[in-house]
Structure formats: C-alpha cells, structure tokens
Design a protein around this motif. Structure first.
Motif, PDB file in Angstrom:
ATOM      1  N   ALA A  93       0.833  -1.207   0.000  1.00 57.51           N
ATOM      2  CA  ALA A  93       0.000   0.000   0.000  1.00 57.51           C
ATOM      3  C   ALA A  93       0.867   1.257   0.000  1.00 57.51           C
ATOM      4  O   ALA A  93       0.592   2.210  -0.736  1.00 57.51           O
ATOM      5  CB  ALA A  93      -0.935  -0.004   1.212  1.00 57.51           C
ATOM      6  N   PHE A  94       1.926   1.254   0.805  1.00 58.86           N
ATOM      7  CA  PHE A  94       2.808   2.416   0.817  1.00 58.86           C
ATOM      8  C   PHE A  94       3.459   2.585  -0.553  1.00 58.86           C
ATOM      9  O   PHE A  94       3.519   3.691  -1.086  1.00 58.86           O
ATOM     10  CB  PHE A  94       3.886   2.295   1.897  1.00 58.86           C
ATOM     11  N   GLU A  99       2.364   1.732  -3.452  1.00 59.86           N
ATOM     12  CA  GLU A  99       1.378   2.253  -4.402  1.00 59.86           C
ATOM     13  C   GLU A  99       1.113   3.737  -4.170  1.00 59.86           C
ATOM     14  O   GLU A  99       1.009   4.512  -5.110  1.00 59.86           O
ATOM     15  CB  GLU A  99       0.066   1.462  -4.322  1.00 59.86           C
ATOM     16  N   ASN A 100       1.003   4.145  -2.914  1.00 59.72           N
ATOM     17  CA  ASN A 100       0.770   5.561  -2.599  1.00 59.72           C
ATOM     18  C   ASN A 100       1.926   6.443  -3.045  1.00 59.72           C
ATOM     19  O   ASN A 100       1.720   7.548  -3.542  1.00 59.72           O
ATOM     20  CB  ASN A 100       0.540   5.747  -1.097  1.00 59.72           C
ATOM     21  N   ILE A 114       0.199  10.034   3.877  1.00 58.99           N
ATOM     22  CA  ILE A 114       0.121   8.617   3.538  1.00 58.99           C
ATOM     23  C   ILE A 114      -0.028   7.836   4.844  1.00 58.99           C
ATOM     24  O   ILE A 114       0.788   7.989   5.757  1.00 58.99           O
ATOM     25  CB  ILE A 114       1.369   8.148   2.762  1.00 58.99           C
ATOM     26  N   HIS A 143       2.325   8.038  -6.627  1.00 58.22           N
ATOM     27  CA  HIS A 143       1.521   9.195  -7.027  1.00 58.22           C
ATOM     28  C   HIS A 143       2.123  10.533  -6.590  1.00 58.22           C
ATOM     29  O   HIS A 143       1.530  11.585  -6.839  1.00 58.22           O
ATOM     30  CB  HIS A 143       0.106   9.054  -6.483  1.00 58.22           C
TER      31      HIS A 143
END
Length: 160
Positions: free
Chosen positions: A89-90, A92-93, A135, A96
């Motif tokens: 998840a990190f 992927e964040n 995040i 961006h």
C-alpha cells in the motif's frame, strides 16, 4: 565481475548497452562503428536486446535544477506495520507523488528509501507536511539533503 553465460550477452552487446546508456540518441551508424560492426548486425543486436528486455526504454536526462527543484533529499521511511499489504500500500501511494524520483523497498532499520526533488528547504517542508505525512501507516521518516552528486551511473554492465 563476469556476466554468466545464462545472460546471453557478449562483450559487443555489453558495449552497445554502455554506449546507449551514455547517449540514447546515438545513431545506429555511430553505434555500429563504435562496437566494430556494420549497421545491419548492430541494428539487429539492438532490436534483440530490446526484445529480450535488456533495453526497457530510452530516456532524456533532465537537469532538475532548471525546473526549479534544486535540492535532492533522501528520505528513509519506516512503516508502522511490516506485512505485505502495508508495504504494498505504501509503495502504491508513493507512486503518485511527483516529487519522488525513485523509491526503493529496503532491508534494515527503514522500509523504504526515497529520492525526492524539491525546491529548497521550504519545498521539502511542503512535501513532508502536505504530501508524505498524509500517507497512512508511516511510523517515522529521516531525511538527508544531498550536497552534490559526485558520481551518477546510468547503468552498470559488468565486464565480459
């Protein structure tokens, strides 16, 4: 260090990779002359290296300071949780955040190492407070400002 035979490239392929990494705009004729081939076999080798995934793209090297992002900051990030979902998840964040030039999942005290381009200390403060800290799952971060790049390598191709 020698490349194992499983890698299927020879000394000429390695030289082609080094030359293209140094100058992706080199003409096939110049490339062929530099590696001691005629143009057709050189072009065929480049195409094979592309097809086999050794060459994944061609890029322009941009001077970040000309764009106003004069500072490079390395940020070590430690997450609250270390399970696969939290790490993914990190990752992927972080994709961006435009300021993040490179991001590496690491071993050791920190989970990620980020290479960030910002406009000075104020730009970094804004990145840290308005972007990175939003995040979820970050336990802590540590920042190191680069003073100057003393060596930049586009690719490491071991000697044949």
């Amino acid at each position: 260090m020698k490349i194992s035979s499983a890698n299927k490239i020879d000394a000429i392929d390695a030289k082609i990779l080094r030359l293209l990494a140094d100058n992706a705009k080199i003409s096939n004729a110049e490339l062929a002359q530099s590696v001691g081939l005629t143009t057709s076999p050189c072009w065929q080798r480049v195409r094979r290296l592309e097809q086999e995934g050794y060459i994944t793209g061609y890029h322009a090297h941009i001077d970040q300071s000309k764009l106003g992002t004069t500072e490079t900051v390395f940020v070590e990030v430690s997450l609250e949780h270390h399970d696969r979902d939290a790490l993914q998840a990190f990752g992927e964040n972080i994709k961006h955040l435009d300021e993040v030039l490179e991001a590496f999942m690491t071993s050791g005290d920190y989970d990620y190492l980020l290479k960030v381009a910002v406009a000075g200390t104020r730009g970094y403060e804004e990145f840290l407070t308005r972007r990175l800290s939003r995040i979820p799952g970050i336990r802590q971060s540590r920042s190191v400002f680069s003073l100057r790049c003393v060596k930049e390598v586009k690719v490491f191709v071991p000697e044949q």
